[in-house]
Scaffold this motif. Structure first.
Motif, PDB file in Angstrom:
ATOM      1  N   UNK A   1       0.835  -1.210   0.000  1.00  0.00           N
ATOM      2  CA  UNK A   1       0.000   0.000   0.000  1.00  0.00           C
ATOM      3  C   UNK A   1       0.863   1.252   0.000  1.00  0.00           C
ATOM      4  N   UNK A   2       0.401   2.261  -0.718  1.00  0.00           N
ATOM      5  CA  UNK A   2       1.088   3.554  -0.734  1.00  0.00           C
ATOM      6  C   UNK A   2       0.061   4.650  -0.496  1.00  0.00           C
ATOM      7  N   UNK A   3       0.549   5.801  -0.091  1.00  0.00           N
ATOM      8  CA  UNK A   3      -0.276   7.006  -0.028  1.00  0.00           C
ATOM      9  C   UNK A   3       0.291   8.005  -1.031  1.00  0.00           C
ATOM     10  N   UNK A   4      -0.547   8.907  -1.488  1.00  0.00           N
ATOM     11  CA  UNK A   4      -0.082   9.961  -2.387  1.00  0.00           C
ATOM     12  C   UNK A   4       0.839  10.895  -1.611  1.00  0.00           C
ATOM     13  N   UNK A   5       2.018  11.122  -2.154  1.00  0.00           N
ATOM     14  CA  UNK A   5       3.022  11.957  -1.494  1.00  0.00           C
ATOM     15  C   UNK A   5       3.565  12.974  -2.488  1.00  0.00           C
ATOM     16  N   UNK A   6       4.512  13.776  -2.005  1.00  0.00           N
ATOM     17  CA  UNK A   6       5.299  14.601  -2.898  1.00  0.00           C
ATOM     18  C   UNK A   6       6.440  13.775  -3.475  1.00  0.00           C
ATOM     19  N   UNK A   7       7.511  14.431  -3.840  1.00  0.00           N
ATOM     20  CA  UNK A   7       8.620  13.741  -4.509  1.00  0.00           C
ATOM     21  C   UNK A   7       9.791  13.428  -3.576  1.00  0.00           C
ATOM     22  N   UNK A   8       9.726  13.888  -2.322  1.00  0.00           N
ATOM     23  CA  UNK A   8      10.859  13.759  -1.408  1.00  0.00           C
ATOM     24  C   UNK A   8      10.403  13.053  -0.137  1.00  0.00           C
ATOM     25  N   UNK A   9      11.156  12.053   0.314  1.00  0.00           N
ATOM     26  CA  UNK A   9      10.753  11.253   1.469  1.00  0.00           C
ATOM     27  C   UNK A   9      10.767  12.041   2.773  1.00  0.00           C
TER      28      UNK A   9
ATOM     29  N   UNK B   1      -4.656  11.751  -7.666  1.00  0.00           N
ATOM     30  CA  UNK B   1      -4.866  13.127  -7.268  1.00  0.00           C
ATOM     31  C   UNK B   1      -3.767  13.645  -6.358  1.00  0.00           C
ATOM     32  N   UNK B   2      -3.978  14.853  -5.862  1.00  0.00           N
ATOM     33  CA  UNK B   2      -3.056  15.452  -4.901  1.00  0.00           C
ATOM     34  C   UNK B   2      -3.105  14.698  -3.580  1.00  0.00           C
ATOM     35  N   UNK B   3      -2.096  14.903  -2.744  1.00  0.00           N
ATOM     36  CA  UNK B   3      -2.136  14.318  -1.402  1.00  0.00           C
ATOM     37  C   UNK B   3      -3.394  14.750  -0.667  1.00  0.00           C
ATOM     38  N   UNK B   4      -3.788  16.020  -0.800  1.00  0.00           N
ATOM     39  CA  UNK B   4      -4.957  16.502  -0.068  1.00  0.00           C
ATOM     40  C   UNK B   4      -6.250  15.852  -0.540  1.00  0.00           C
ATOM     41  N   UNK B   5      -6.281  15.373  -1.782  1.00  0.00           N
ATOM     42  CA  UNK B   5      -7.476  14.696  -2.279  1.00  0.00           C
ATOM     43  C   UNK B   5      -7.673  13.346  -1.600  1.00  0.00           C
ATOM     44  N   UNK B   6      -6.660  12.865  -0.913  1.00  0.00           N
ATOM     45  CA  UNK B   6      -6.704  11.565  -0.243  1.00  0.00           C
ATOM     46  C   UNK B   6      -6.815  11.680   1.266  1.00  0.00           C
ATOM     47  N   UNK B   7      -7.028  12.901   1.768  1.00  0.00           N
ATOM     48  CA  UNK B   7      -7.204  13.106   3.203  1.00  0.00           C
ATOM     49  C   UNK B   7      -8.631  12.753   3.603  1.00  0.00           C
TER      50      UNK B   7
ATOM     51  N   UNK C   1      -5.353   8.874   5.831  1.00  0.00           N
ATOM     52  CA  UNK C   1      -5.241   9.033   4.386  1.00  0.00           C
ATOM     53  C   UNK C   1      -5.703   7.763   3.676  1.00  0.00           C
ATOM     54  N   UNK C   2      -6.308   7.950   2.533  1.00  0.00           N
ATOM     55  CA  UNK C   2      -6.664   6.819   1.676  1.00  0.00           C
ATOM     56  C   UNK C   2      -5.384   6.190   1.141  1.00  0.00           C
ATOM     57  N   UNK C   3      -5.293   4.872   1.224  1.00  0.00           N
ATOM     58  CA  UNK C   3      -4.127   4.151   0.720  1.00  0.00           C
ATOM     59  C   UNK C   3      -4.496   3.417  -0.566  1.00  0.00           C
TER      60      UNK C   3
END
Length: 460
Positions: free
Chosen positions: A131-139, A160-166, A208-210
């Motif tokens: 499972x992953x969550x939507x993130x930016x490009x840097x850990x 979508x954006x990270x915020x779309x998965x909140x 967050x949605x995974x």
């Protein structure tokens, strides 16, 4: 200043010492310098107290004590904001860096993180479950700050954006109350948090949605600067027809000989690896690749590609533009900026906004731009001993050169604190509702966060 407005540092120190013990840091403590140091060494702020919190109840108490003692407040989670708004002069830092717990619910398809967790924390916890969550490009970026103001990343097209998965946020408000924001509880706060940044309270936990993404075809293809115009034109044509599963970054990174190289970074997160390979072959044909490193990678390793992009201790200044397209004039402006770069550490990145992110209603979240576009991130970076002037001038000149091709506003997570006019433009038709939410949840302006919202008292 009236007597009632004078900060009572002594009283705040006593109360916070009783609450936190040795987890309250003062300037005389050995750990204070480390706790108030940010990756961007250009930031010069001098808070007076650091409150290392362990849970939401402690956060609430710290907020109440700071308010009672009339001390300004800031929140440090990931601390990755380039402008250093995690720290305030003369203020109390609500330090969430110890709150990094991550809970994965594979059956529900959710990941719940504490307020100080990074993108890397969440992705590492989800990896055993695929499972992953939507993130930016840097850990290393804090997941809360990234999510609240946007969250462009490699999965933008598909999820979508990270915020779309909140799905839910637990928040400590300016008066110390602990509330939950989701579609069924404090829905207006839930709306404002998804794009309005940290301006409404301290987010102590997010759910967050995974998504099930065991691996992605991803990597870096790099070309010489002499091929940059052709590469960016090829990139323009590619992103115009890219499927949701393919999100592609591009731009300029420092090369080993001091001259920037143009890069294209595809991430294909679809079920058909053959489709991804066909797009990668198309990218290779943009020119003569000097670097060609694309493979099937776990998502955690996708994020490792930019681990070395920011060097702690260097000085940084960012500028940003939203481009609705990439016409030849914009291509030429970007290539000219790369040729004129003032430092061997500086970079330019184009982030790809498309697919699922464009199918969210413009009024459904506070985030103001839902049409396909490229986010340009102009990153001026230089050694601490260098004068800042030439690097600031390069970043500003690049921004000015791109302005004729840009949309109003810009990505709130990257806009400078003084660019409040562009912040308002960034939210478009959502701005009045956002400012009403600010007045409702933080009427005294306790939180001066990302983005920096203008004065809201009396706003409509």
């Amino acid at each position: 200043m009236t007597a009632t407005a004078i900060p009572d540092l002594s009283r705040a120190t006593d109360l916070l010492r009783d609450l936190l013990g040795e987890r309250l840091l003062v300037p005389a403590d050995a750990d204070f310098a480390t706790a108030t140091r940010l990756w961007n060494a250009a930031v010069r702020r001098e808070p007076v107290l650091v409150a290392r919190c362990a849970d939401a109840a402690e956060v609430a108490d710290v907020v109440r004590i700071a308010h009672r003692c009339r001390l300004p407040l800031s929140v440090r989670a990931g601390g990755h904001d380039w402008a250093g708004r995690a720290l305030r002069d003369g203020g109390v830092v609500v330090d969430l860096t110890g709150m990094r717990r991550v809970e994965v619910d594979p059956d529900a398809g959710t990941v719940t993180v504490a307020g100080g967790a990074t993108a890397g924390d969440a992705v590492a916890a989800g990896r055993p479950h695929g499972l992953v969550v939507a993130t930016g490009t840097v850990r290393t970026v804090g997941l809360a700050g990234l999510t609240l103001a946007g969250g462009y990343g490699p999965l933008c097209g598909r999820f979508g954006l990270a915020l779309d998965n909140l799905l839910r946020a637990d928040v400590v408000l300016a008066d110390g109350r602990e509330v939950t924001a989701d579609p069924a509880h404090d829905a207006e706060l839930y709306w404002a948090l998804r794009g309005g940044g940290g301006n409404f309270g301290v987010v102590t936990r997010l759910t967050l949605r995974a998504h099930r993404v065991p691996a992605a075809l991803a990597g870096m293809v790099m070309f010489g600067l002499d091929e940059a115009v052709d590469v960016l034109r090829g990139y323009r044509d590619l992103i115009a027809e890219a499927p949701d599963e393919l999100t592609v970054m591009a731009g300029f990174l420092p090369g080993p000989q001091g001259e920037p190289l143009v890069f294209v970074c595809p991430v294909h997160a679809g079920a058909d690896p053959g489709e991804g390979e066909r797009y990668v072959d198309r990218i290779r044909a943009f020119g003569r690749p000097l670097v060609d490193q694309v493979a099937s990678l776990p998502y955690e390793d996708v994020l490792r590609m930019f681990d070395g992009g920011m060097v702690d201790g260097n000085h940084y200044l960012l500028r940003t533009r939203w481009l609705p397209g990439l016409p030849d004039g914009a291509v030429e402006a970007l290539v000219a900026a790369a040729r004129q770069v003032s430092s061997p550490y500086s970079a330019i990145a184009l982030h790809h906004f498309h697919g699922a992110a464009t199918r969210v209603g413009a009024a459904d979240t506070a985030f103001g731009l839902r049409t396909a576009h490229s986010l340009v991130e102009v990153i001026a970076a230089w050694a601490p001993a260098d004068p800042a002037g030439p690097h600031r001038e390069w970043a500003d000149a690049t921004s000015v050169a791109l302005a004729p091709y840009a949309l109003p506003g810009g990505y709130p997570n990257l806009l400078a604190p003084e660019e409040t006019d562009r912040v308002l433009l960034a939210y478009g038709a959502n701005v009045d509702r956002l400012r009403r939410a600010k007045r409702r949840y933080d009427p005294e302006g306790v939180f001066s966060a990302v983005p920096t919202l203008p004065e809201v008292r009396g706003a409509g």
